[in-house]
Design a protein around this motif. Structure first.
Motif, PDB file in Angstrom:
ATOM      1  N   ARG A 405       0.792  -1.222   0.000  1.00 23.08           N
ATOM      2  CA  ARG A 405       0.000   0.000   0.000  1.00 23.08           C
ATOM      3  C   ARG A 405       0.829   1.278   0.000  1.00 23.08           C
ATOM      4  N   LYS A 406       2.086   1.164  -0.346  1.00 25.58           N
ATOM      5  CA  LYS A 406       2.942   2.343  -0.479  1.00 25.58           C
ATOM      6  C   LYS A 406       4.082   1.989  -1.426  1.00 25.58           C
ATOM      7  N   ALA A 474       5.947  -4.748 -11.336  1.00 27.03           N
ATOM      8  CA  ALA A 474       5.752  -5.376 -10.021  1.00 27.03           C
ATOM      9  C   ALA A 474       4.268  -5.451  -9.713  1.00 27.03           C
ATOM     10  N   SER A 475       3.627  -6.534 -10.113  1.00 30.13           N
ATOM     11  CA  SER A 475       2.199  -6.700  -9.902  1.00 30.13           C
ATOM     12  C   SER A 475       1.925  -6.963  -8.418  1.00 30.13           C
ATOM     13  N   GLY A 476       1.149  -6.086  -7.797  1.00 23.99           N
ATOM     14  CA  GLY A 476       0.771  -6.270  -6.403  1.00 23.99           C
ATOM     15  C   GLY A 476       1.807  -5.824  -5.399  1.00 23.99           C
ATOM     16  N   GLY A 477       2.867  -5.104  -5.804  1.00 27.25           N
ATOM     17  CA  GLY A 477       3.954  -4.683  -4.910  1.00 27.25           C
ATOM     18  C   GLY A 477       5.095  -5.650  -5.041  1.00 27.25           C
ATOM     19  N   ASN A 478       6.315  -5.274  -4.748  1.00 23.18           N
ATOM     20  CA  ASN A 478       6.729  -3.995  -4.191  1.00 23.18           C
ATOM     21  C   ASN A 478       6.826  -2.939  -5.286  1.00 23.18           C
ATOM     22  N   HIS A 479       6.265  -1.746  -5.019  1.00 22.12           N
ATOM     23  CA  HIS A 479       6.094  -0.747  -6.055  1.00 22.12           C
ATOM     24  C   HIS A 479       7.291   0.194  -6.142  1.00 22.12           C
ATOM     25  N   PHE A 480       7.834   0.305  -7.337  1.00 22.18           N
ATOM     26  CA  PHE A 480       8.853   1.300  -7.661  1.00 22.18           C
ATOM     27  C   PHE A 480       8.266   2.244  -8.708  1.00 22.18           C
ATOM     28  N   GLN A 481       8.811   3.429  -8.795  1.00 21.66           N
ATOM     29  CA  GLN A 481       8.351   4.366  -9.821  1.00 21.66           C
ATOM     30  C   GLN A 481       9.133   4.119 -11.105  1.00 21.66           C
ATOM     31  N   THR A 482       8.886   2.931 -11.666  1.00 21.08           N
ATOM     32  CA  THR A 482       9.557   2.501 -12.882  1.00 21.08           C
ATOM     33  C   THR A 482       8.578   1.711 -13.725  1.00 21.08           C
TER      34      THR A 482
END
Length: 604
Positions: A405-406, A474-482
């Motif tokens: 969620r982040k 990254a499906s479902g996390g971990n989220h990067f701004q890429t």
């Protein structure tokens, strides 16, 4: 003479019946209706590589002999029994239904003959897929090996052939979840969202004759903005002066014939091309020839589609996915591609196609192929029927920190050098294998932090290697701004809890509405869904309730959504269909209507 013919026919029928009667599906687990259509003399008889199809070939599917031995021991002198290839040994349709431990290896053996009319040709031995490490012997000579459970590989076996009957032996080792290799949902102790392991040959094995000079690859890349399609080929032993000729057909009518030097590529201009979409899945058929010294030395059939996948910020500042330069909402099920009787392997080509046909019937326009790679014919069925495909990399190794969620603030998984090398090799091979299929529009290298490492580097490599598709890094996390996509997972109800103003935002998984149906269950206990109900009406009502919520979230920022899932799988009962595909869980007419409303939101 007539009596002799009758006797011969009787012996042939008796032999065929005897061969068939010795093979039967093993165990008492759930079966699909297509299990009854499997015959050892005619197993998956369709040509297995539709994007590069040759006329002459020989199918090696059918009855082989097998044995299981210790990994550090020699090949057993006696066989354990017969196995029906290409069904994995753990499956019912293999006729065996046995487990192979990581400390063991699986041996396959059979004899075959080369058709006399192939004399003077080079003989290629082709494998659709073998999970995971395969070593191959021809006439007691080891000719090569391959690692990777999801991609095709081939050998020129000509130098190792002898007169008369040939012998082939294959040694397979698969560590399943004890190794770092891509394996998807396979585990040695299946439960919950993890399933029965798959070992060995699980796609078609076949032979084909080729000349010394022949095609290794044929790939079309469309550019609808310039009305062109680019053809790249790879050939064996090409020389200066060798020529590639391509004939393009529109509705069986020749519309273009072009030639270029082998080793080069060619941009072909099409006048007023027909665009491909789920609503109008038009494919251009092609004939590609390799010409040397004015003689045709190889000829293959292929196809391509004129389509473009991209992203663009709309008038409200939301980044939308576009198909053919128009905003287009992607909506479809999470499709795991498992079968109760064949596990990774569909019983028949009709069965393989069935799930796609049902997906279209339910009003969807997309499938997310979840942590599995399918046989080539599955992707051609999607191209022909009109289905967008989000293609996952099969997961492997470990899951470290998982933040949903982040944007990711933790430490990424550090893979061993061996694990990292395996991932990079197999991801590239998967992309190479699937590049020609126009229905694939999104690559998904990581899912829910499982095996996720060096996310920004892997995303950049993937994007550079294939700039014609979007990258959901990254499906479902971990989220990067890429990458191109921010992908949220939320069960059971849709929620938009994180938004990216610079990338496409999608709901990569939601739903999971469960309904166990007696008589159609893999297990009578331990069945689960994210929520469970007791009737078709209840699950349909809940599905529509979620879809109405999704409509509002699309207006707020979602540009794609994936419902979990196409079918029940083993202990999961949250499918749109039962695991045996014999029952629909929901009212198809009602969900088809609401699904089309969801897709059309962006057109309002």
């Amino acid at each position: 003479m007539k009596l002799i013919r009758i006797c011969f026919l009787f012996v042939f029928v008796l032999f065929s019946y005897s061969a068939f009667s010795q093979w039967q599906p093993a165990g008492e687990k759930l079966k699909t209706e297509w299990a009854n259509k499997v015959h050892p003399d005619n197993v998956l008889p369709e040509y297995p590589r539709p994007v590069m199809e040759r006329e002459e070939w020989k199918n090696l599917n059918g009855i082989w002999e097998y044995s299981i031995a210790g990994r550090s021991t020699n090949k057993p002198s006696a066989h354990d029994g017969e196995i029906l290839v290409p069904f994995p040994i753990e499956s019912s349709l293999s006729g065996v239904m046995r487990r192979v431990e990581p400390s063991q290896v699986l041996w396959y053996d059979r004899n075959f003959t080369i058709p006399q009319e192939w004399d003077g040709k080079n003989i290629k031995l082709n494998f659709g897929a073998v999970d995971w490490e395969a070593e191959i012997w021809i006439n007691n000579v080891k000719i090569g090996s391959h690692t990777g459970g999801y991609t095709p590989f081939s050998f020129d076996i000509t130098p190792f052939l002898k007169d008369g009957e040939q012998e082939i032996s294959i040694r397979v080792w698969d560590p399943t979840n004890e190794g770092p290799q891509p394996r998807g949902k396979q585990v040695r102790e299946p439960e919950g969202i993890y399933y029965t392991p798959v070992t060995g040959i699980w796609q078609t094995v076949w032979l084909e004759p080729v000349n010394r000079k022949s095609f290794k690859k044929v790939n079309f890349t469309s550019d609808i903005d310039n009305n062109t399609v680019k053809l790249d080929t790879e050939t064996t032993d090409f020389e200066s002066g060798d020529i590639v000729e391509v004939i393009i057909l529109e509705d069986d009518k020749e519309i273009n014939r072009s030639k270029f030097t082998a080793g080069e590529s060619l941009d072909i201009i099409l006048s007023d091309p027909k665009l491909w979409s789920p609503d109008s899945p038009f494919l251009y058929r092609t004939i590609v020839k390799l010409i040397s010294d004015k003689e045709i030395v190889d000829e293959v059939k292929s196809y391509f589609a004129m389509r473009k996948i991209s992203k663009k910020r709309d008038e409200n500042g939301i980044v939308r996915m576009q198909l053919n330069n128009e905003d287009y909402f992607h909506f479809g099920p999470l499709d795991q591609g498992w079968w109760p009787d064949g596990l990774y392997t569909a019983p028949t080509d009709e069965a393989l196609k069935y799930d796609i046909v049902k997906t279209k019937e339910m009003g969807y326009n997309m499938i997310r192929k979840h942590v599995k790679v399918e046989p080539a014919r599955w992707y051609t069925h999607c191209d022909e029927l009109g289905i967008l495909v989000w293609q996952d990399m099969p997961s492997g190794d470990q899951q470290k920190d998982w933040q949903m969620r982040k944007y990711f603030e933790g430490n990424e998984l550090v893979r061993s050098a061996e694990s990292e090398e395996i991932f990079r090799k197999e991801w590239k091979e998967i992309m190479d294998y699937l590049m020609p299929y126009p229905g694939i529009v999104v690559w998904v290298p990581f899912n829910e932090a499982w095996g996720q490492f060096k996310t920004e580097e892997i995303t950049e490599w993937t994007s550079n290697y294939d700039p014609s598709r979007l990258i959901n890094s990254a499906s479902g996390g971990n989220h990067f701004q890429t990458g191109d996509i921010l992908d949220l997972h939320q069960y059971p109800d849709p929620q938009l809890y994180l938004y990216d103003a610079n990338r496409v935002t999608v709901l990569g998984e939601y739903g999971g509405i469960g309904l166990p149906m007696d008589g159609h269950l893999w297990a009578t206990d331990k069945n689960w869904g994210y929520v469970q109900f007791e009737s078709t009406k209840e699950v349909t009502d809940k599905y529509i309730e979620y879809a109405e919520t999704l409509k509002d979230l699309i207006r707020a920022g979602f540009s794609g959504a994936v419902y979990t899932q196409t079918t029940d799988v083993e202990g999961e009962v949250n499918g749109l269909m039962t695991y045996d595909r014999k029952k629909d869980k929901m009212n198809i007419k009602r969900i088809s209507k609401i699904n089309r409303e969801v897709i059309n939101i962006l057109k309002e």
